[in-house]
Design a protein around this motif. Structure first.
Motif, PDB file in Angstrom:
ATOM      1  N   HIS A  62       0.836  -1.201   0.000  1.00  0.00           N
ATOM      2  CA  HIS A  62       0.000   0.000   0.000  1.00  0.00           C
ATOM      3  C   HIS A  62       0.876   1.258   0.000  1.00  0.00           C
ATOM      4  N   SER A  63       1.965   1.226   0.728  1.00  0.00           N
ATOM      5  CA  SER A  63       2.873   2.373   0.787  1.00  0.00           C
ATOM      6  C   SER A  63       3.525   2.619  -0.569  1.00  0.00           C
ATOM      7  N   LEU A  64       3.944   1.540  -1.246  1.00  0.00           N
ATOM      8  CA  LEU A  64       4.523   1.691  -2.573  1.00  0.00           C
ATOM      9  C   LEU A  64       3.517   2.308  -3.538  1.00  0.00           C
ATOM     10  N   ALA A  65       2.267   1.872  -3.439  1.00  0.00           N
ATOM     11  CA  ALA A  65       1.227   2.439  -4.300  1.00  0.00           C
ATOM     12  C   ALA A  65       1.028   3.921  -3.994  1.00  0.00           C
ATOM     13  N   ASP A  97       3.207   1.434  -9.594  1.00  0.00           N
ATOM     14  CA  ASP A  97       2.074   0.663 -10.104  1.00  0.00           C
ATOM     15  C   ASP A  97       2.027  -0.685  -9.399  1.00  0.00           C
ATOM     16  N   ILE A  98       1.391  -0.702  -8.222  1.00  0.00           N
ATOM     17  CA  ILE A  98       1.334  -1.886  -7.371  1.00  0.00           C
ATOM     18  C   ILE A  98      -0.128  -2.273  -7.151  1.00  0.00           C
ATOM     19  N   PRO A  99      -0.500  -3.547  -7.365  1.00  0.00           N
ATOM     20  CA  PRO A  99      -1.891  -3.982  -7.166  1.00  0.00           C
ATOM     21  C   PRO A  99      -2.183  -4.270  -5.696  1.00  0.00           C
ATOM     22  N   SER A 100      -2.057  -3.287  -4.847  1.00  0.00           N
ATOM     23  CA  SER A 100      -2.099  -3.527  -3.404  1.00  0.00           C
ATOM     24  C   SER A 100      -3.486  -3.916  -2.883  1.00  0.00           C
ATOM     25  N   TYR A 101      -4.563  -3.530  -3.588  1.00  0.00           N
ATOM     26  CA  TYR A 101      -5.910  -3.809  -3.095  1.00  0.00           C
ATOM     27  C   TYR A 101      -6.529  -5.060  -3.720  1.00  0.00           C
ATOM     28  N   ASP A 102      -5.817  -5.697  -4.605  1.00  0.00           N
ATOM     29  CA  ASP A 102      -6.273  -6.941  -5.216  1.00  0.00           C
ATOM     30  C   ASP A 102      -5.453  -8.074  -4.610  1.00  0.00           C
ATOM     31  N   TYR A 103      -6.064  -8.866  -3.717  1.00  0.00           N
ATOM     32  CA  TYR A 103      -5.304  -9.838  -2.923  1.00  0.00           C
ATOM     33  C   TYR A 103      -4.511 -10.808  -3.803  1.00  0.00           C
TER      34      TYR A 103
END
Length: 260
Positions: free
Chosen positions: A185-188, A193-199
């Motif tokens: 989440h921090s990287l996002a 471009d990080i899929p942090s909310y898609d498990y």
């Protein structure tokens, strides 16, 4: 006196100190100050790696050995022997660390030993010390740990990048450990471009980038190109923030203070 959360993990604490001292050595205005910070880098770097190996060996031995046997195992043996033989003993096969990384760690350990127990007089010890490039020590220690996790089939910790979470406090600051999902989440939040909310996609990303030496290098280089820390939001004044220079007063104010 109650110790803070920074004291719970010696490998993390020593690696963080290594990262701080390596940056201070790079920025040092005089050779005297550079030698101080370089020396500290070597001490903290070797301490971080030995603490990591001790943690792994303790975890490996705990199911079948008592505390006395574990203590004896950890306290005996030279560091370089642990470095080269313990991974195979713990994991079942050696790490795939490049020979130049091992050679650099050995060199740093030799210089550290000479500084601790000088056997000559003159400036030759400090000539060897100044051969050390500060960030190369960080890279070597982190690469060894990442390689260990790769062979073990586990994920390396996010703190290998040298960044830490500052826990917001009204009049002080401290660094804390957070899970790797929050790290995504921090990287996002930093704009990556990080899929942090898609498990499912987040787990796949972590397997690709946080479970191998190559993945570590990609994320490390991306973070080093960033010139800012995780942004703060007024709605979440007590949320810990990922900070690239967590040891400086300037960043304590911007990343570690509670938002008004």
């Amino acid at each position: 006196m109650a110790l803070g959360p920074w004291s719970v993990n010696p490998a993390w604490q020593n690696f963080s100190s290594l990262f701080r001292e390596a940056n201070a050595a790079i920025e040092a205005p005089t050779d005297m100050e550079k030698s101080h910070h370089l020396t500290a880098s070597l001490y903290f770097g070797i301490a971080a790696l030995e603490a990591f190996l001790n943690q792994q060996m303790r975890s490996h031995m705990t199911p079948s050995k008592d505390d006395k046997a574990i203590f004896e195992k950890l306290r005996t043996g030279r560091f370089i022997k642990k470095l080269k033989t313990w991974p195979a003993e713990i994991i079942g096969r050696p790490t795939s660390v490049a020979s130049d990384v091992i050679e650099l760690i050995e060199f740093c350990n030799d210089v550290r030993g000479d500084l601790t127990h000088p056997k000559t007089v003159g400036h030759n010890i400090y000539e060897r010390l100044f051969e050390v490039e500060p960030m190369s020590v960080v890279n070597a220690i982190a690469t060894y740990v990442a390689s260990f996790h790769e062979v073990q089939g586990t994920r390396y910790p996010y703190w290998l990048f040298g960044w830490n979470y500052l826990n917001p406090r009204p009049n002080t600051h401290e660094i804390i450990l957070i899970n790797d999902q929050q790290f995504l989440h921090s990287l996002a939040a930093l704009g990556f471009d990080i899929p942090s909310y898609d498990y499912a996609r987040a787990e796949a990303w972590k397997e690709k980038y946080m479970a191998s030496v190559d993945g570590y290098a990609v994320v490390r280089d991306a973070l080093r190109s960033s010139n800012r820390c995780e942004p703060k939001f007024d709605r979440f004044p007590f949320q810990p923030k990922l900070c690239r220079r967590w040891w400086t007063a300037e960043h304590h104010k911007t990343c570690g203070c509670v938002t008004e």
